[in-house]
Design an enzyme around this catalytic site. Structure first.
Site, PDB file in Angstrom:
ATOM      1  N   GLU A  97       0.601  -1.232  -0.122  1.00  0.00           N
ATOM      2  CA  GLU A  97      -0.130   0.009  -0.430  1.00  0.00           C
ATOM      3  C   GLU A  97       0.727   1.169  -0.128  1.00  0.00           C
ATOM      4  OE1 GLU A  97      -3.590   0.055   0.118  1.00  0.00           O
ATOM      5  OE2 GLU A  97      -3.522  -1.711  -0.455  1.00  0.00           O
ATOM      6  N   SER A 403     -52.998 -21.906  39.538  1.00  0.00           N
ATOM      7  CA  SER A 403     -53.041 -22.566  41.070  1.00  0.00           C
ATOM      8  C   SER A 403     -51.793 -22.368  41.619  1.00  0.00           C
ATOM      9  CB  SER A 403     -53.426 -24.118  40.667  1.00  0.00           C
ATOM     10  OG  SER A 403     -54.903 -24.079  40.577  1.00  0.00           O
TER      11      SER A 403
END
Length: 737
Positions: A97, A403
């Site tokens: 690069e 319940s």
């Protein structure tokens, strides 16, 4: 002819001069305007802000063993320092690069000329931007191809070089660049493409692949274009050889190696489920969106992955066997009287979900498992398929508990001095609603007369629960439930003992903790520890909640005994937990729950080290859980098998010898007596099968022998009722204005 040619050349020359002058003037104008704009916008300060710049980082969520569960991010990034990156990566980027990176001042004129000549020679487009220019573009500019942008890029690059060292620039660059597949920065790329390794571990071959991917993250991606990725890797190796980073021998050897990509799935996808989404919502609520998605929190949770897998398996395996079966060949539902009659299933939904906008309508469920000793959430399933529905029924739904709420009624009665061996009247009662009246009924549509609290609880007699609730006080019942962990609003109505309130499964699991801990309630949490990106501690629950006493130790022991009876002889006996003794050395207690006409089914059960709440029902509560043959699916029929399957799998490898036990009562506060289950008095020979060994608060065991089965009394005379009808006396007292 010569004069014509001379004039033509002159015009060409003059035209070129004019164009060059205009071009130079244009470029000077752009440069001048950009310089002024840079100064006026305080570009130097903008660049200076990089000194404290922290690139967006992902939040990682881990299970109790430190294995990654999910990632929350805008950009999937792990910021690293330069010394945490493989030298091959650094050398590779310099070679491919920006060969003059360590010598230029932000712009590389030789590199620009070299790129122009390369483009003219090959016809390709080869950029001449330095690493510093690429960093400037990535941080501050849009990726448009204009002269204005290139000039701005140059100014910013020069300013970055003026304010930062080469090492700082390279470090920022490696953390900023994008590698495709959601990976931002070199560390995320290493973890994504090479099996979760770190950037420091990248080999020459792996580094060469990654350094070329920044040119075209999509086109050179080894997942989508392995052949192009291989060619680009080899180009990088060649450039590293030309730059003197590696030898020709190293290049040739590396070129013979395969790409070696080993995709780490969790880095590519946000692997969310009901638990991780629950954690994410908590983090956003506490720390804010930016902290979660940009600041890179590290979150260690309480989740046990084995228990989570067991929970998902148990829920779906049971419900798959319950829901109807679709025949794709005949395009009809297969008649089966044992399966649910509502025509929908998860498998059927998966075949039609892409053609409808409706929400999933197949039967759903939720499961939450909590360690009662710490309050840690070990498993959470909020539905059958998170992809179909993200609605978390474990925490976001509110359904009637039926319940299973009776446990709080009996807990209040125990704390008020009732004992499991005391008797309660299970006979018709009429509740004045003004206007109207309510006549509670039992599940079996029968009444059972005088029964002990243990029998009434184990067999879930509704009428006895309503009478008991009225005797101890509905307000007291609501307060008891709230103190134990129910946070939802509880209506003060006569039907509250039967669960006429709206509660979620996490609340129920939390509220049952005191039954397993000897009366200590604890807050539940999904978080063990939260750290920021630098390892600073933000939150810690590593020291578990010590608990707060909400029941006496002896009261919790007596209540625990009642809850164990549900397994031994009550509505949970089908679980067969006690075949060949307690499973994995653990005793268990729990309570079933079923709401009106089978809209909801519950089971909340526990061992000394795990409390688990299960809910089953349809999201549309109008739909009832009945089979084709008309049988209703109560909690013991559809929720209990899920609990049982989960618990057995969760403890499959547990050592029975190391199993914990429930806390016992305080010394001297409990006594035992053999009583008659009909009269509640000391049993005699005539009591026969009604005789049973019972627990009482110390000093409260009966002292009179059974007057029903004894020689001195016949059954049912008024004189036999006075000694054990304290219940009716208390009931009358609560109704006195």
């Amino acid at each position: 002819m010569k004069k014509v040619l001379s004039k033509l050349l002159l015009w060409v020359f003059l035209t070129g001069v004019v164009f060059c002058s205009f071009g130079a003037g244009f470029l000077f104008r752009v440069w001048h305007d950009s310089a002024r704009a840079f100064r006026e916008s305080h570009g130097n300060l903008l660049v200076a802000s990089l000194r404290g710049h922290e690139p967006a980082s992902a939040t990682r969520i881990y299970d109790m063993y430190g294995d990654q569960l999910a990632v929350a991010f805008v950009e999937n990034r792990y910021p690293v320092t330069l010394d945490q990156v493989s030298p091959w990566v650094i050398e590779g980027f310099i070679a491919t690069e920006d060969r003059n990176f360590f010598t230029h001042t932000g712009l590389d004129l030789r590199g620009i000329v070299r790129s122009v000549l390369h483009n003219l020679r090959t016809g390709s487009r080869h950029g001449g931007s330095t690493i510093t220019q690429q960093l400037a573009r990535g941080l501050f500019l849009e990726p448009d191809q204009t002269i204005q942008r290139k000039v701005q890029e140059a100014f910013i690059a020069l300013e970055i070089e003026r304010q930062f060292s080469k090492q700082d620039i390279l470090e920022m660059y490696l953390n900023q660049i994008y590698f495709g597949a959601g990976a931002h920065g070199i560390e995320a790329a290493a973890r994504t493409y090479f099996g979760g390794i770190s950037a420091a571990e990248l080999t020459l071959n792996q580094s060469a692949l990654l350094v070329r991917m920044v040119k075209n993250p999509s086109g050179f991606n080894p997942l989508n274009n392995p052949s192009r990725a291989l060619a680009q890797r080899n180009i990088a190796l060649g450039m590293m050889t030309d730059h003197g980073v590696i030898s020709a021998e190293q290049r040739d050897r590396a070129m013979q190696e395969p790409l070696g990509v080993d995709v780490h799935r969790s880095e590519l996808e946000q692997d969310w489920n009901y638990f991780t989404e629950f954690v994410r919502q908590y983090l956003v609520a506490r720390y804010g969106w930016s902290a979660v998605y940009e600041q890179g929190l590290v979150v260690y949770t309480t989740l046990d992955p084995d228990m989570q897998s067991a929970a998902e398996w148990a829920l779906d395996s049971v419900l798959t066997l319950k829901e109807p079966v679709w025949n794709p060949e005949t395009q009809q539902w297969i008649p089966d009287g044992q399966r649910l009659r509502y025509e929908s299933s998860r498998l059927y939904w998966q075949t039609v979900r892409d053609t409808t906008t409706s929400a999933p309508n197949y039967i759903q469920g939720a499961l939450v498992a909590v360690d009662p000793r710490t309050g840690y959430i070990r498993a959470m399933v909020g539905g059958r398929d998170f992809q179909d529905s993200e609605f978390n029924r474990a925490v976001q739904t509110a359904r009637q508990p039926g319940s299973s709420f009776k446990s709080f009624v009996y807990a209040e009665a125990i704390e008020q001095g009732w004992s499991p061996g005391n008797v309660v009247l299970d006979q018709p009662v009429v509740i004045d609603l003004s206007p109207g009246e309510w006549r509670p009924r039992n599940y079996d549509m029968q009444f059972h007369g005088m029964v002990t609290l243990r029998e009434a609880f184990a067999r879930s007699y509704n009428v006895a629960a309503v009478r008991l609730g009225m005797a101890v006080g509905i307000e007291a019942v609501a307060a008891r439930a709230a103190s134990m962990g129910i946070s939802s609003r509880l209506p003060i109505v006569s039907s509250l003992p039967l669960g006429s309130c709206m509660i979620n499964p996490l609340e129920m699991a939390r509220a049952y903790i005191p039954f397993a801990t000897g009366g200590l309630a604890r807050n539940t949490t999904a978080i063990i520890r939260v750290e920021d990106r630098y390892g600073n501690l933000l939150e810690s629950n590593e020291q578990p909640d010590p608990g707060r006493r909400v029941m006496s130790r002896t009261g919790a022991y007596l209540m625990n005994s009642l809850l164990q009876s549900v397994f031994r002889s009550g509505t949970a006996s089908p679980a067969r937990w006690y075949w060949d003794g307690p499973f994995a050395g653990r005793e268990a207690g729990g309570k079933t729950g079923t709401t009106s006409d089978y809209a909801d089914a519950w089971f909340v059960g526990f061992t000394p080290d795990l409390v688990t709440a299960v809910w089953v029902g349809y999201d549309n509560h109008v739909i009832r859980m009945r089979t084709r043959n008309g049988a209703g699916q109560a909690g013991g029929a559809i929720a209990l098998p899920i609990w049982n399957g989960f618990m057995r799998r969760a403890f499959a490898s547990a050592d029975p010898a190391a199993a914990p036990s429930f806390p016992g009562p305080d010394q001297g506060e409990v006594e035992q007596a053999v009583v008659c289950g009909l009269s509640g008095q000391l049993a005699v020979a005539g009591c026969g099968q009604h005789a049973r060994d019972e627990l009482f608060w110390a000093g409260t065991a009966p002292t009179v022998y059974c007057m029903i089965h004894g020689e001195q009394s016949g059954f049912g005379t008024d004189s036999t009722m006075g000694s054990f009808s304290d219940f009716d006396r208390r009931l009358r007292e609560t109704q006195t204005p």
